[in-house]
Motif scaffolding. Structure first.
Motif, PDB file in Angstrom:
ATOM      1  N   VAL A 134      -8.840   8.444   3.369  1.00  0.00           N
ATOM      2  CA  VAL A 134      -7.654   8.251   3.801  1.00  0.00           C
ATOM      3  C   VAL A 134      -6.822   9.432   3.644  1.00  0.00           C
ATOM      4  CG1 VAL A 134      -5.716   6.696   3.697  1.00  0.00           C
ATOM      5  CG2 VAL A 134      -7.988   5.921   3.854  1.00  0.00           C
ATOM      6  N   PRO A 135      -6.050  10.240   4.642  1.00  0.00           N
ATOM      7  CA  PRO A 135      -5.334  11.301   4.071  1.00  0.00           C
ATOM      8  C   PRO A 135      -4.015  10.898   3.663  1.00  0.00           C
ATOM      9  CG  PRO A 135      -5.137  10.876   6.601  1.00  0.00           C
ATOM     10  CD  PRO A 135      -6.047   9.823   5.854  1.00  0.00           C
ATOM     11  N   GLY A 136      -3.476  11.971   2.954  1.00  0.00           N
ATOM     12  CA  GLY A 136      -2.092  11.635   2.538  1.00  0.00           C
ATOM     13  C   GLY A 136      -0.937  11.959   3.323  1.00  0.00           C
ATOM     14  N   PRO A 177      -6.819   1.661  -5.274  1.00  0.00           N
ATOM     15  CA  PRO A 177      -6.463   2.954  -4.734  1.00  0.00           C
ATOM     16  C   PRO A 177      -6.839   3.406  -3.528  1.00  0.00           C
ATOM     17  CG  PRO A 177      -8.609   2.972  -6.278  1.00  0.00           C
ATOM     18  CD  PRO A 177      -8.180   1.755  -5.986  1.00  0.00           C
ATOM     19  N   ARG A 178      -6.072   4.340  -2.860  1.00  0.00           N
ATOM     20  CA  ARG A 178      -6.407   4.910  -1.531  1.00  0.00           C
ATOM     21  C   ARG A 178      -7.436   5.487  -1.662  1.00  0.00           C
ATOM     22  NH1 ARG A 178      -4.333  10.411   0.511  1.00  0.00           N
ATOM     23  NH2 ARG A 178      -3.161  10.335  -1.528  1.00  0.00           N
ATOM     24  N   ARG A 200       0.848  -1.055  -0.101  1.00  0.00           N
ATOM     25  CA  ARG A 200       0.049   0.094  -0.051  1.00  0.00           C
ATOM     26  C   ARG A 200       0.883   1.269   0.020  1.00  0.00           C
ATOM     27  NH1 ARG A 200      -2.305  -3.997   2.868  1.00  0.00           N
ATOM     28  NH2 ARG A 200      -4.444  -4.375   2.728  1.00  0.00           N
ATOM     29  N   LEU A 201       0.703   2.106  -0.930  1.00  0.00           N
ATOM     30  CA  LEU A 201       1.537   3.256  -1.297  1.00  0.00           C
ATOM     31  C   LEU A 201       0.716   4.484  -1.128  1.00  0.00           C
ATOM     32  CD1 LEU A 201       4.065   4.705  -2.726  1.00  0.00           C
ATOM     33  CD2 LEU A 201       2.830   4.052  -4.694  1.00  0.00           C
ATOM     34  N   ILE A 202       1.543   5.721  -0.397  1.00  0.00           N
ATOM     35  CA  ILE A 202       1.004   6.983  -0.586  1.00  0.00           C
ATOM     36  C   ILE A 202       2.159   7.849  -1.169  1.00  0.00           C
ATOM     37  CG2 ILE A 202       0.175   8.962   0.723  1.00  0.00           C
ATOM     38  CD1 ILE A 202      -1.280   7.084   2.419  1.00  0.00           C
ATOM     39  N   LYS A 203       1.708   8.634  -2.346  1.00  0.00           N
ATOM     40  CA  LYS A 203       2.775   9.485  -2.823  1.00  0.00           C
ATOM     41  C   LYS A 203       2.439  11.037  -2.666  1.00  0.00           C
ATOM     42  CE  LYS A 203       4.160   6.756  -6.858  1.00  0.00           C
ATOM     43  NZ  LYS A 203       5.475   6.846  -6.878  1.00  0.00           N
ATOM     44  N   HIS A 232      -4.323   1.167   5.968  1.00  0.00           N
ATOM     45  CA  HIS A 232      -5.339   0.420   6.122  1.00  0.00           C
ATOM     46  C   HIS A 232      -6.439   0.462   4.992  1.00  0.00           C
ATOM     47  CE1 HIS A 232      -3.127  -1.117   9.844  1.00  0.00           C
ATOM     48  NE2 HIS A 232      -3.089   0.316   9.974  1.00  0.00           N
ATOM     49  N   TRP A 233      -6.409  -0.123   4.118  1.00  0.00           N
ATOM     50  CA  TRP A 233      -7.408  -0.364   3.152  1.00  0.00           C
ATOM     51  C   TRP A 233      -7.487  -1.314   2.169  1.00  0.00           C
ATOM     52  CZ3 TRP A 233      -3.471   3.802   2.395  1.00  0.00           C
ATOM     53  CH2 TRP A 233      -2.845   3.543   1.134  1.00  0.00           C
TER      54      TRP A 233
END
Length: 155
Positions: free
Chosen positions: A147-149, A142-143, A71-74, A136-137
């Protein structure tokens, strides 16, 4: 083939490009992801050098065989003309169930059609416990919008 938004980027279009990349990578679909890059795209990923879409597909397939439940956040860091800088975090576990958070920065360069022709990524892995996970998704996918950045780094 064109891949909007196109350079030169504004803050809005650069942020859109980053979110599109995040969503694609969270799909964990190497073929889909590869279409955002030029046929001869050049990558540096950690200490590995990758050239072209076929090599990108092979690299990503190999990556997700070892980085499970990825799971990734950019987050947009900076932009200018046809370049975007990104910071990111992703979480994953290995076959033994050990969890990691990977922190990194990327520099991207795009052609006039909005395809990425160059990607340079520096990444560090930190072991975490499952209880320390932040992302956690349902994955792959996709996020979710709620769910915040990344926001500011904790001090």
């Amino acid at each position: 083939m064109s891949r909007p938004p196109l350079p030169p980027f504004t803050r809005e279009t650069a942020a859109q490009k980053v979110r599109m990349a995040e969503d694609a990578w969270n799909s964990r679909d190497p073929q889909r992801i590869s279409l955002a890059y030029t046929e001869d795209s050049s990558w540096r990923n950690r200490s590995e050098f990758i050239q072209g879409r076929d090599a990108i597909v092979a690299f990503l397939a190999r990556k997700w065989q070892t980085e499970r439940d990825y799971r990734l956040i950019k987050d947009l860091w900076a932009f200018d003309g046809n370049r975007i800088a990104v910071r990111f975090q992703y979480e994953w576990h290995d076959d033994a169930g050990r969890w990691f958070r990977s922190y990194g920065n990327e520099q991207w360069e795009f052609d006039e059609a909005g395809l990425m022709r160059r990607r340079e990524a520096s990444i560090n892995d930190v072991a975490i416990t499952e209880a320390e996970r932040r992302f956690h998704w349902a994955a792959p996918g996709p996020r979710p919008a709620d769910v915040p950045g990344l926001g500011p780094e904790p001090r």
